[in-house]
Design a protein around this motif. Sequence first.
Motif, PDB file in Angstrom:
ATOM      1  N   PHE A  84       2.683  -7.172  -8.576  1.00 41.77           N
ATOM      2  CA  PHE A  84       2.847  -7.220  -7.125  1.00 41.77           C
ATOM      3  C   PHE A  84       4.120  -8.001  -6.749  1.00 41.77           C
ATOM      4  CE2 PHE A  84      -2.023  -6.900  -6.292  1.00 41.77           C
ATOM      5  CZ  PHE A  84      -1.957  -5.533  -6.493  1.00 41.77           C
ATOM      6  N   GLU A  85       4.326  -9.132  -7.401  1.00 37.04           N
ATOM      7  CA  GLU A  85       5.483  -9.965  -7.078  1.00 37.04           C
ATOM      8  C   GLU A  85       6.791  -9.254  -7.431  1.00 37.04           C
ATOM      9  OE1 GLU A  85       5.546 -12.739  -5.355  1.00 37.04           O
ATOM     10  OE2 GLU A  85       3.381 -12.431  -5.109  1.00 37.04           O
ATOM     11  N   ARG A  86       6.819  -8.559  -8.552  1.00 32.54           N
ATOM     12  CA  ARG A  86       8.034  -7.827  -8.931  1.00 32.54           C
ATOM     13  C   ARG A  86       8.361  -6.731  -7.925  1.00 32.54           C
ATOM     14  NH1 ARG A  86       6.972  -7.127 -15.476  1.00 32.54           N
ATOM     15  NH2 ARG A  86       7.514  -9.282 -16.062  1.00 32.54           N
ATOM     16  N   LEU A  87       7.334  -6.054  -7.425  1.00 29.80           N
ATOM     17  CA  LEU A  87       7.575  -5.012  -6.421  1.00 29.80           C
ATOM     18  C   LEU A  87       8.111  -5.617  -5.131  1.00 29.80           C
ATOM     19  CD1 LEU A  87       4.411  -2.751  -6.938  1.00 29.80           C
ATOM     20  CD2 LEU A  87       6.787  -2.110  -7.360  1.00 29.80           C
ATOM     21  N   ARG A  88       7.586  -6.766  -4.728  1.00 25.40           N
ATOM     22  CA  ARG A  88       8.072  -7.423  -3.512  1.00 25.40           C
ATOM     23  C   ARG A  88       9.538  -7.840  -3.671  1.00 25.40           C
ATOM     24  NH1 ARG A  88       2.731 -10.175  -3.263  1.00 25.40           N
ATOM     25  NH2 ARG A  88       1.603  -9.310  -1.479  1.00 25.40           N
ATOM     26  N   VAL A  89       9.863  -8.401  -4.843  1.00 27.55           N
ATOM     27  CA  VAL A  89      11.247  -8.819  -5.097  1.00 27.55           C
ATOM     28  C   VAL A  89      12.184  -7.621  -5.040  1.00 27.55           C
ATOM     29  CG1 VAL A  89      12.818  -9.747  -6.840  1.00 27.55           C
ATOM     30  CG2 VAL A  89      10.616 -10.867  -6.421  1.00 27.55           C
ATOM     31  N   ALA A  90      11.751  -6.486  -5.632  1.00 27.63           N
ATOM     32  CA  ALA A  90      12.586  -5.286  -5.644  1.00 27.63           C
ATOM     33  C   ALA A  90      12.825  -4.780  -4.224  1.00 27.63           C
ATOM     34  CB  ALA A  90      11.924  -4.202  -6.497  1.00 27.63           C
ATOM     35  N   ARG A  91      11.820  -4.823  -3.376  1.00 25.56           N
ATOM     36  CA  ARG A  91      11.983  -4.355  -2.004  1.00 25.56           C
ATOM     37  C   ARG A  91      12.886  -5.290  -1.211  1.00 25.56           C
ATOM     38  NH1 ARG A  91       6.589  -2.545   0.918  1.00 25.56           N
ATOM     39  NH2 ARG A  91       8.115  -1.335   2.097  1.00 25.56           N
ATOM     40  N   GLN A  92      12.702  -6.593  -1.422  1.00 27.29           N
ATOM     41  CA  GLN A  92      13.529  -7.563  -0.681  1.00 27.29           C
ATOM     42  C   GLN A  92      14.978  -7.538  -1.126  1.00 27.29           C
ATOM     43  OE1 GLN A  92      11.499 -11.245  -1.336  1.00 27.29           O
ATOM     44  NE2 GLN A  92       9.741 -10.723  -0.011  1.00 27.29           N
ATOM     45  N   SER A 147      16.625  -5.019  -1.496  1.00 23.75           N
ATOM     46  CA  SER A 147      17.204  -3.796  -0.927  1.00 23.75           C
ATOM     47  C   SER A 147      17.460  -2.741  -1.991  1.00 23.75           C
ATOM     48  CB  SER A 147      18.506  -4.109  -0.171  1.00 23.75           C
ATOM     49  OG  SER A 147      18.262  -5.019   0.879  1.00 23.75           O
ATOM     50  N   ALA A 148      16.610  -2.679  -2.998  1.00 29.65           N
ATOM     51  CA  ALA A 148      16.734  -1.617  -3.999  1.00 29.65           C
ATOM     52  C   ALA A 148      16.421  -0.280  -3.342  1.00 29.65           C
ATOM     53  CB  ALA A 148      15.776  -1.871  -5.156  1.00 29.65           C
ATOM     54  N   CYS A 149      17.032   0.786  -3.845  1.00 23.36           N
ATOM     55  CA  CYS A 149      16.797   2.098  -3.249  1.00 23.36           C
ATOM     56  C   CYS A 149      15.343   2.510  -3.455  1.00 23.36           C
ATOM     57  CB  CYS A 149      17.754   3.135  -3.830  1.00 23.36           C
ATOM     58  SG  CYS A 149      17.473   3.497  -5.569  1.00 23.36           S
ATOM     59  N   GLU A 150      14.879   3.413  -2.613  1.00 24.81           N
ATOM     60  CA  GLU A 150      13.471   3.808  -2.621  1.00 24.81           C
ATOM     61  C   GLU A 150      13.041   4.394  -3.960  1.00 24.81           C
ATOM     62  OE1 GLU A 150      10.486   6.823  -0.158  1.00 24.81           O
ATOM     63  OE2 GLU A 150      12.434   6.254   0.686  1.00 24.81           O
ATOM     64  N   SER A 151      13.907   5.176  -4.579  1.00 27.99           N
ATOM     65  CA  SER A 151      13.562   5.792  -5.858  1.00 27.99           C
ATOM     66  C   SER A 151      13.371   4.743  -6.955  1.00 27.99           C
ATOM     67  CB  SER A 151      14.637   6.793  -6.277  1.00 27.99           C
ATOM     68  OG  SER A 151      15.891   6.140  -6.425  1.00 27.99           O
ATOM     69  N   ASP A 152      14.196   3.659  -6.910  1.00 28.85           N
ATOM     70  CA  ASP A 152      14.043   2.598  -7.905  1.00 28.85           C
ATOM     71  C   ASP A 152      12.722   1.853  -7.719  1.00 28.85           C
ATOM     72  OD1 ASP A 152      16.470   3.225  -8.990  1.00 28.85           O
ATOM     73  OD2 ASP A 152      17.582   1.673  -7.896  1.00 28.85           O
ATOM     74  N   VAL A 153      12.345   1.606  -6.461  1.00 32.44           N
ATOM     75  CA  VAL A 153      11.074   0.940  -6.185  1.00 32.44           C
ATOM     76  C   VAL A 153       9.905   1.827  -6.624  1.00 32.44           C
ATOM     77  CG1 VAL A 153       9.573  -0.007  -4.395  1.00 32.44           C
ATOM     78  CG2 VAL A 153      12.048  -0.391  -4.276  1.00 32.44           C
ATOM     79  N   VAL A 201       0.836  -1.211   0.000  1.00 38.63           N
ATOM     80  CA  VAL A 201       0.000   0.000   0.000  1.00 38.63           C
ATOM     81  C   VAL A 201       0.865   1.253   0.000  1.00 38.63           C
ATOM     82  CG1 VAL A 201      -1.615   1.357   1.386  1.00 38.63           C
ATOM     83  CG2 VAL A 201      -2.008  -1.093   1.060  1.00 38.63           C
ATOM     84  N   GLU A 202       1.904   1.265   0.807  1.00 40.82           N
ATOM     85  CA  GLU A 202       2.765   2.448   0.892  1.00 40.82           C
ATOM     86  C   GLU A 202       3.495   2.697  -0.420  1.00 40.82           C
ATOM     87  OE1 GLU A 202       6.479   4.168   3.611  1.00 40.82           O
ATOM     88  OE2 GLU A 202       5.573   2.218   4.059  1.00 40.82           O
ATOM     89  N   VAL A 203       3.906   1.627  -1.096  1.00 43.13           N
ATOM     90  CA  VAL A 203       4.632   1.773  -2.359  1.00 43.13           C
ATOM     91  C   VAL A 203       3.716   2.301  -3.471  1.00 43.13           C
ATOM     92  CG1 VAL A 203       5.906   0.547  -4.147  1.00 43.13           C
ATOM     93  CG2 VAL A 203       6.247  -0.048  -1.739  1.00 43.13           C
TER      94      VAL A 203
END
Length: 431
Positions: free
Chosen positions: A56-64, A66-72, A21-23
């Motif tokens: 949704f799955e790609r966003l979770r993978v990107a967060r896990q 440790s991608a920077c916030e701007s990339d997410v 939700v936050e992303v």
Amino acid sequence: MKLHQRGSTHHLRVRVPSDLVEVLERREIHQSLRTSDSRTAQARASSLKVAIVTGFERLRVARQASACESDVAALASTFLESLGSTRRSHADKLTTPSITRLDDLAKAYLTEKEKAVDPRTLMTMDYSFRIAVHHIGNIKLTDLNRSRCRAYKEALLATPQYLLREDNASKNADRLLSDKSVNKHLQFLSGLLRWGVREELIGGNPAEGLSIRKRGRDWDQRFAYDNEQIKRLLSELWLHEERPERRWVPLIAAYSGMRLEEICQLRCCDVVEHDGFWCFSVNDEAGPLKTAAAQRLVPLHPELIRLGFLDFVDELIDLPMQRLWSNLQPNRLGRYSNSVGKWFGRYKRDRGLEVARQIWTVELGGFSAPNPAALPGRRSEDDKTTQAEPQPCLQSESRIGGAEGRQDDERAGDAVRPASQSDQAVEGSAA
């Protein structure tokens, strides 16, 4: 994931997982499937669901990873843009601390709905929320409870029509809200609070399930015109009115049962011949329709042909996309019927008919129509187009304008229906 229908168009609603939700800066993804066909909608929804779950799955993978916030954030924007949506700007984000009172909640809800509903519905919702704040008060959301909502229901039962209206209609209010209007206001409040619960702005919906049973009160009733009133209304149109829409629109309503807006938005090309019968083609290309079922062919009554309606259309046939009534211009909501409804309200009162809630529901054989020989520009009898016989007698139920001159098409007939065998056949005045 939920597939639902808004009007005639299917939509897909998908709840965003709490960890995203936050992303994505939203709790729900709502996409139009751009079709009214249920099978097509199911196929498109299946493809869209796959794309959404994959996103949704790609966003979770990107967060896990440790991608920077701007990339997410960039990945989230790309994902939403692929669905036809965009991330909300900082100014559009709902800031919970600022939404603490009922009026704040209503404004935030209307902002959220601005692009999802048509302007007329948005205005209706805004008016209903102003009524709620007027009766309940602009209280804190934490103070809104079931007892206050019940008190609001009781206040609505004693509320005059047109309360808070800024036009002249509010000065002529002599009746209370109908039971149907009371329930509509309660439903709007419940919808507002339900949205507040989803947005985690309030803990529950104390207005859920509130409604009243319709009691058939005197001011809710609609009264049929009698034959004498029909004659007084329609037989003088050709004597006192020069504008074609004022001559023809009431007659078409009486002989077809079409809604006022359907008549006022007709184009020349919407008068068609089908299987040997002349018809009005009611379609969404001419303008918005009330429901999907409203798209239909309505037979053109022989009496309208006898009075010269086809002759009138023939004069405009060189411009098939032109509106039949060139004097009518759309208002800010895109509706063509506003001025005709107001005029007809005045026209009725000038002839001593002041009952607001009257409808056509008559045997039209009793109406003495104008003498066609007195009308200018008529074709000779040898060249005259007539409707194929036998033609069924038609009853109609339609309403043009209220006492204050507004359109109310809630009870307009969705189609012309054949009269029973006991009804007399419609006879021309020349007979």
